[in-house]
Design a protein around this motif. Structure first.
Motif, PDB file in Angstrom:
ATOM      1  N   MET A   1      -4.740   5.282  11.226  1.00 59.97           N
ATOM      2  CA  MET A   1      -3.806   3.933  11.797  1.00 59.97           C
ATOM      3  C   MET A   1      -4.942   2.684  12.035  1.00 59.97           C
ATOM      4  O   MET A   1      -4.617   1.724  11.848  1.00 59.97           O
ATOM      5  N   GLY A  40       0.818   5.176  -0.131  1.00 56.84           N
ATOM      6  CA  GLY A  40       0.123   6.525   0.004  1.00 56.84           C
ATOM      7  C   GLY A  40       0.720   7.601   0.630  1.00 56.84           C
ATOM      8  O   GLY A  40       1.818   7.582   0.882  1.00 56.84           O
ATOM      9  N   GLY A  41       0.005   8.622   0.993  1.00 52.78           N
ATOM     10  CA  GLY A  41       0.227   9.778   1.527  1.00 52.78           C
ATOM     11  C   GLY A  41       1.591  10.328   1.429  1.00 52.78           C
ATOM     12  O   GLY A  41       2.207  10.878   0.552  1.00 52.78           O
ATOM     13  N   THR A  66       4.352   7.589   9.492  1.00 52.39           N
ATOM     14  CA  THR A  66       4.924   7.528  10.580  1.00 52.39           C
ATOM     15  C   THR A  66       5.882   6.437  10.959  1.00 52.39           C
ATOM     16  O   THR A  66       5.867   5.433   9.693  1.00 52.39           O
ATOM     17  N   GLU A 123      -5.611   5.007  16.542  1.00 54.12           N
ATOM     18  CA  GLU A 123      -6.897   5.866  16.046  1.00 54.12           C
ATOM     19  C   GLU A 123      -7.032   6.428  14.674  1.00 54.12           C
ATOM     20  O   GLU A 123      -5.710   6.080  14.035  1.00 54.12           O
ATOM     21  N   LYS A 161       0.951   8.665  19.613  1.00 51.90           N
ATOM     22  CA  LYS A 161       1.005   8.879  18.256  1.00 51.90           C
ATOM     23  C   LYS A 161       2.003  10.295  17.858  1.00 51.90           C
ATOM     24  O   LYS A 161       2.313  10.424  16.773  1.00 51.90           O
ATOM     25  N   VAL A 176      -5.331   4.187  21.614  1.00 56.34           N
ATOM     26  CA  VAL A 176      -4.023   4.356  21.227  1.00 56.34           C
ATOM     27  C   VAL A 176      -3.944   4.312  19.733  1.00 56.34           C
ATOM     28  O   VAL A 176      -3.163   5.134  19.212  1.00 56.34           O
ATOM     29  N   LYS A 212       0.823  -1.274   0.060  1.00 62.80           N
ATOM     30  CA  LYS A 212       0.014  -0.075  -0.141  1.00 62.80           C
ATOM     31  C   LYS A 212       0.812   1.241   0.150  1.00 62.80           C
ATOM     32  O   LYS A 212       1.650   1.425   0.813  1.00 62.80           O
ATOM     33  N   LYS A 234      -5.350   0.509   8.906  1.00 68.13           N
ATOM     34  CA  LYS A 234      -4.034  -0.359   8.569  1.00 68.13           C
ATOM     35  C   LYS A 234      -4.167  -1.353   9.387  1.00 68.13           C
ATOM     36  O   LYS A 234      -3.718  -2.552   9.091  1.00 68.13           O
ATOM     37  N   ILE A 245       3.439   1.755  14.060  1.00 68.60           N
ATOM     38  CA  ILE A 245       2.648   1.833  15.222  1.00 68.60           C
ATOM     39  C   ILE A 245       3.354   2.252  16.493  1.00 68.60           C
ATOM     40  O   ILE A 245       4.275   1.871  16.778  1.00 68.60           O
ATOM     41  N   LEU A 246       2.988   3.589  16.900  1.00 63.41           N
ATOM     42  CA  LEU A 246       3.438   4.477  17.971  1.00 63.41           C
ATOM     43  C   LEU A 246       2.446   4.024  19.186  1.00 63.41           C
ATOM     44  O   LEU A 246       1.293   3.910  19.258  1.00 63.41           O
TER      45      LEU A 246
HETATM   46  P1  ADP Z   1      -1.786   7.038   4.973  1.00 52.67           P
HETATM   47  O1  ADP Z   1      -2.067   8.268   3.830  1.00 52.67           O
HETATM   48  O2  ADP Z   1      -0.572   6.493   4.885  1.00 52.67           O
HETATM   49  O3  ADP Z   1      -2.893   6.115   4.805  1.00 52.67           O
HETATM   50  P2  ADP Z   1      -3.220   8.241   7.285  1.00 52.67           P
HETATM   51  O4  ADP Z   1      -3.098   9.627   7.696  1.00 52.67           O
HETATM   52  O5  ADP Z   1      -4.430   7.516   6.970  1.00 52.67           O
HETATM   53  O6  ADP Z   1      -2.051   7.962   6.200  1.00 52.67           O
HETATM   54  O7  ADP Z   1      -2.648   7.383   8.546  1.00 52.67           O
HETATM   55  C1  ADP Z   1      -1.446   7.502   9.444  1.00 52.67           C
HETATM   56  C2  ADP Z   1      -1.750   8.415  10.665  1.00 52.67           C
HETATM   57  O8  ADP Z   1      -2.458   7.632  11.326  1.00 52.67           O
HETATM   58  C3  ADP Z   1      -0.584   9.179  11.180  1.00 52.67           C
HETATM   59  O9  ADP Z   1      -0.174  10.123  10.459  1.00 52.67           O
HETATM   60  C4  ADP Z   1      -1.249   9.331  12.603  1.00 52.67           C
HETATM   61  O10 ADP Z   1      -1.551  10.692  12.653  1.00 52.67           O
HETATM   62  C5  ADP Z   1      -2.396   8.434  12.949  1.00 52.67           C
HETATM   63  N1  ADP Z   1      -2.347   7.475  13.902  1.00 52.67           N
HETATM   64  C6  ADP Z   1      -3.322   7.432  14.915  1.00 52.67           C
HETATM   65  N2  ADP Z   1      -2.938   6.476  15.862  1.00 52.67           N
HETATM   66  C7  ADP Z   1      -1.767   6.128  15.560  1.00 52.67           C
HETATM   67  C8  ADP Z   1      -0.843   5.332  16.437  1.00 52.67           C
HETATM   68  N3  ADP Z   1      -0.783   4.635  17.428  1.00 52.67           N
HETATM   69  N4  ADP Z   1       0.729   5.143  15.696  1.00 52.67           N
HETATM   70  C9  ADP Z   1       0.977   5.887  14.703  1.00 52.67           C
HETATM   71  N5  ADP Z   1       0.185   6.586  14.004  1.00 52.67           N
HETATM   72  C10 ADP Z   1      -1.159   6.673  14.642  1.00 52.67           C
END
Ligand code: ADP
Ligand code: MG
Length: 308
Positions: free
Chosen positions: A261, A53-54, A226, A258, A233, A256, A51, A264, A229-230
């Motif tokens: 993520m 993306g972004g 990122t 949200e 976050k 944790v 995948k 994913k 998984i953090l």
């Molecule tokens: P993509 O374009 O890769 O799908 P998204 O913005 O949809 O990116 O998803 C990634 C985002 O998920 C991160 O930038 C972060 O803000 C958020 N996120 C929420 N919870 C977590 C976590 N526990 N660990 C890492 N990222 C997280």
């Protein structure tokens, strides 16, 4: 063809100026290549769903590095299947057209106008950019979306509460098999079809997870913005390097994990419970993150493990 010949002549002539002493750089390069051998052998002929993306698309240098990795994987016999989103580019065009957008539960609420833009940007522009980029690097790529060959069937999510957001009801990989057999790298944008003949906007992570399961992929790799998984976050140093499915459920419940993520981790769960051997969430901003993940024993990002 001409370009390939002149590249090979250049390589030949630089080889003719052969030396007996190798610089540390050259020795390192050769040993890295040599160490990749068991990984290349292990993954040759295997399917990797990636995948993209972004963030990893954010600048052209980064994009070229990701596409190079994909072209390299394909040229050593690995079968990459790329699923892409394109949130920032969709936002840019919605903004240009003065269309406001709302996210609810991490999903883009999609009305008719927004869907037109999503489809034009993802299927028309982002998809072709990726296909062009891979082709230019000497591999052979083909662009599809979930409508083509009835690849991804969906219905409106939660009875239409988010407009034209789709939830997947069926995956039909028939169209992919002959393409993979011929060495094409399929690049799939995250638009699905419904039985009513309308296009639906589906999260690209979710499509990647379903495809990985249907294709019995060796790995599912999610490139994001990122390190993985953090635990917190907002703190990149709080990376969880390995996590079991049951612990993911806990982190989802505790909030944790949200926003973006969530799909994913949910698609990792789906893929692993359907027989995919490994799922990784890695940082697309790390140069050559894909090669590091596939061809070295350096663990990067978060590896999601099926419950043992
Ligand atoms: P993509 O374009 O890769 O799908 P998204 O913005 O949809 O990116 O998803 C990634 C985002 O998920 C991160 O930038 C972060 O803000 C958020 N996120 C929420 N919870 C977590 C976590 N526990 N660990 C890492 N990222 C997280
Ligand atoms: Mg996302």
């Amino acid at each position: 063809m001409e370009q390939a010949e002149s590249t090979s002549q250049n390589l030949q002539s630089s080889k003719l100026q052969s030396k007996t002493n190798f610089s540390p750089d050259e020795s390192l390069r050769v040993s890295v290549l040599s160490e990749a051998l068991p990984y290349i052998q292990r993954f040759a002929g295997k399917r990797l769903v990636i995948k993209y993306g972004g963030a990893a698309m954010a600048n052209s240098g980064l994009q070229e590095a990701v596409l190079r990795d994909i072209a390299l994987l394909s040229s050593v016999g690995v079968q990459p299947i790329i699923v892409h989103g394109g949130g920032p580019e969709i936002n840019y065009w919605l903004n240009q057209l003065d269309i406001t957008t709302e996210f609810r539960d991490g999903l883009r609420v999609t009305d008719n106008k927004t869907m037109e833009v999503v489809e034009m940007v993802l299927v028309g522009r982002v998809n072709k950019q990726i296909v062009n980029g891979i082709n230019k690097l000497g591999a052979l790529s083909i662009g599809l979306c979930g409508i083509d060959g009835k690849l991804i069937e969906a219905r409106q999510y939660n009875k239409g509460s988010h407009g034209l957001v789709g939830e997947i009801t069926r995956v039909n990989i028939d169209i992919l098999e002959p393409l993979l057999a011929k060495g094409y790298v399929p690049v799939i944008s995250s638009v699905a079809f419904s039985n009513e003949g309308i296009s639906l906007n589906v999260n690209a992570d979710t499509i990647a997870g379903e495809l990985a399961a249907s294709l019995q992929a060796e790995k599912l790799i999610l490139l994001t913005d990122t390190p993985g998984i953090l635990k917190d976050k907002d703190d990149p140093s709080s990376l969880i390097t390995q996590i079991e499915l049951s612990d993911i459920q806990k982190l989802l419940k505790e909030g944790v994990i949200e926003g973006g993520m969530m799909p994913k981790t949910q698609c990792c769960i789906r893929a692993l419970t359907q027989g995919v051997s490994a799922a990784h969430i890695i940082n697309g901003k790390t140069p050559h993150a894909l090669l590091l993940e596939v061809f070295t024993n350096v663990g990067i990002g978060t590896m999601v493990l099926g419950n043992s």
